[in-house]
Design a protein around this motif. Structure first.
Motif, mmCIF file in Angstrom:
data_model
loop_
_atom_site.group_PDB
_atom_site.id
_atom_site.type_symbol
_atom_site.label_atom_id
_atom_site.label_comp_id
_atom_site.label_asym_id
_atom_site.label_seq_id
_atom_site.Cartn_x
_atom_site.Cartn_y
_atom_site.Cartn_z
ATOM 1 N N ARG A 62 8.034 -13.525 -42.687
ATOM 2 C CA ARG A 62 8.767 -14.767 -42.967
ATOM 3 C C ARG A 62 8.818 -15.708 -41.768
ATOM 4 N NH1 ARG A 62 8.292 -15.204 -48.243
ATOM 5 N NH2 ARG A 62 9.199 -13.443 -49.333
ATOM 6 N N ASP A 63 8.881 -15.185 -40.541
ATOM 7 C CA ASP A 63 8.917 -16.097 -39.395
ATOM 8 C C ASP A 63 7.593 -16.844 -39.249
ATOM 9 O OD1 ASP A 63 7.652 -13.739 -38.647
ATOM 10 O OD2 ASP A 63 8.484 -13.709 -36.625
ATOM 11 N N THR A 64 6.486 -16.206 -39.583
ATOM 12 C CA THR A 64 5.186 -16.874 -39.554
ATOM 13 C C THR A 64 5.081 -17.878 -40.695
ATOM 14 O OG1 THR A 64 4.196 -14.882 -38.622
ATOM 15 C CG2 THR A 64 2.694 -16.483 -39.563
ATOM 16 N N GLN A 65 5.640 -17.546 -41.840
ATOM 17 C CA GLN A 65 5.570 -18.418 -43.008
ATOM 18 C C GLN A 65 6.226 -19.771 -42.730
ATOM 19 O OE1 GLN A 65 7.653 -16.930 -46.432
ATOM 20 N NE2 GLN A 65 6.573 -18.269 -47.830
ATOM 21 N N SER A 66 7.285 -19.768 -41.954
ATOM 22 C CA SER A 66 7.989 -21.021 -41.689
ATOM 23 C C SER A 66 7.207 -21.957 -40.767
ATOM 24 C CB SER A 66 9.369 -20.732 -41.093
ATOM 25 O OG SER A 66 9.238 -20.135 -39.815
ATOM 26 N N HIS A 67 6.125 -21.457 -40.152
ATOM 27 C CA HIS A 67 5.340 -22.270 -39.227
ATOM 28 C C HIS A 67 4.019 -22.756 -39.809
ATOM 29 C CE1 HIS A 67 8.162 -21.346 -36.073
ATOM 30 N NE2 HIS A 67 8.005 -20.060 -36.288
ATOM 31 N N THR A 68 3.750 -22.432 -41.069
ATOM 32 C CA THR A 68 2.480 -22.839 -41.665
ATOM 33 C C THR A 68 2.647 -23.055 -43.162
ATOM 34 O OG1 THR A 68 0.160 -22.239 -42.009
ATOM 35 C CG2 THR A 68 1.742 -20.429 -41.992
ATOM 36 N N SER A 69 1.818 -23.907 -43.715
ATOM 37 C CA SER A 69 1.847 -24.115 -45.162
ATOM 38 C C SER A 69 0.886 -23.162 -45.869
ATOM 39 C CB SER A 69 1.475 -25.565 -45.489
ATOM 40 O OG SER A 69 0.152 -25.830 -45.051
ATOM 41 N N GLN A 70 0.140 -22.387 -45.104
ATOM 42 C CA GLN A 70 -0.837 -21.456 -45.663
ATOM 43 C C GLN A 70 -0.220 -20.073 -45.815
ATOM 44 O OE1 GLN A 70 -3.846 -22.524 -46.729
ATOM 45 N NE2 GLN A 70 -3.077 -24.537 -46.156
ATOM 46 N N TRP A 71 0.148 -19.709 -47.034
ATOM 47 C CA TRP A 71 0.803 -18.429 -47.271
ATOM 48 C C TRP A 71 -0.116 -17.251 -47.008
ATOM 49 C CZ3 TRP A 71 4.950 -17.956 -51.545
ATOM 50 C CH2 TRP A 71 5.939 -18.909 -51.329
ATOM 51 N N GLY A 72 -1.414 -17.450 -47.119
ATOM 52 C CA GLY A 72 -2.349 -16.360 -46.856
ATOM 53 C C GLY A 72 -2.194 -15.805 -45.453
ATOM 54 N N TYR A 73 -1.812 -16.666 -44.525
ATOM 55 C CA TYR A 73 -1.650 -16.234 -43.142
ATOM 56 C C TYR A 73 -0.474 -15.271 -42.995
ATOM 57 C CZ TYR A 73 -1.283 -16.482 -38.071
ATOM 58 O OH TYR A 73 -1.221 -16.158 -36.746
ATOM 59 N N CYS A 74 0.673 -15.615 -43.550
ATOM 60 C CA CYS A 74 1.865 -14.780 -43.372
ATOM 61 C C CYS A 74 1.827 -13.531 -44.252
ATOM 62 C CB CYS A 74 3.134 -15.578 -43.636
ATOM 63 S SG CYS A 74 3.280 -16.233 -45.303
ATOM 64 N N LYS A 75 0.927 -13.493 -45.229
ATOM 65 C CA LYS A 75 0.776 -12.330 -46.098
ATOM 66 C C LYS A 75 -0.506 -11.557 -45.797
ATOM 67 C CE LYS A 75 3.267 -14.092 -50.106
ATOM 68 N NZ LYS A 75 3.970 -12.883 -50.539
ATOM 69 N N GLY A 76 -1.316 -12.051 -44.856
ATOM 70 C CA GLY A 76 -2.643 -11.511 -44.645
ATOM 71 C C GLY A 76 -2.828 -10.586 -43.468
#
Length: 151
Positions: A62-76
Motif C-alpha cells: 500500500r505504501d508503494t501504491q500511494s506513489h504511483t498510478s500503476q497498480w501492477g507495480y505495488c502488486k507485482g
C-alpha cells in the motif's frame, strides 16, 4: 495479470521488499487457469478455454501504491501471489459465479465473500482479457492464469 515472478507456494514465506517497508494488504482471489490459446472469444464460449480454478492471495504494498498510478507495480513484487495448492478442474465447478472464498489469519476471518459479488462474471473477464491480448497456456505445465478480483 501478474508477472510470473509473483507466483509463490502458498506455504512458503513471503519476502517483504525493502522498497515497500509499510503496510502489506492481502485479498483472497479466484485464480482462473487458462488451458489453451484464447483470443477474441465471446463470453458465451469463454469457459471452454478454462482448465480450472485455484485460490490466490493477492498481495499489495500500500505504501508503494500511494506513489504511483500503476497498480501492477505495488502488486507485482516477487512472491506477491501465493497460489493454490489445489487446481480444481473446470468440470468440477458447475458455476464459477457461486464460489465462497474466505481468508483467515491465525483463526481470524479477514475476508469472507462469494464470486457472485463480482461485477463481471468469470466468462466476461476471460472474454475481455482475450480481446486485449492472447491468453495462452504460458505458465509452468503450459498454463496461463488470471485473477478475477471482486470489484
Amino acid at each position: 495479470m501478474k508477472p510470473a515472478g509473483c507466483l509463490n507456494n502458498p506455504l512458503d514465506p513471503i519476502q517483504l521488499p525493502t522498497s515497500a517497508p509499510g503496510a502489506i494488504d492481502a485479498e483472497v482471489e479466484l485464480a482462473v487457469v487458462i488451458g489453451r490459446d484464447c483470443k477474441n472469444v465471446d463470453a458465451t464460449s469463454a469457459l471452454q478455454y478454462v482448465l480450472g480454478y485455484t485460490i490466490a492471495n493477492d498481495l499489495t504494498a500500500r505504501d508503494t501504491q500511494s506513489h504511483t498510478s500503476q497498480w501492477g507495480y505495488c502488486k507485482g513484487y516477487d512472491g506477491f501471489c501465493p497460489l493454490g495448492p489445489v487446481l480444481v478442474l473446470v468440470d468440477a465447478v458447475p458455476d464459477p459465479s457461486a464460489l465462497s472464498m474466505t481468508m483467515t489469519l491465525d483463526g481470524e476471518v479477514l475476508q469472507d465473500g462469494n464470486t457472485s459479488e463480482m461485477i463481471f462474471s468469470v466468462a466476461e473477464i476471460v472474454s475481455h482479457l482475450s480481446q486485449v491480448r492472447l491468453a495462452r497456456p504460458a505458465m509452468p505445465q503450459g498454463r496461463s492464469m488470471q485473477l478475477t478480483g471482486r470489484r
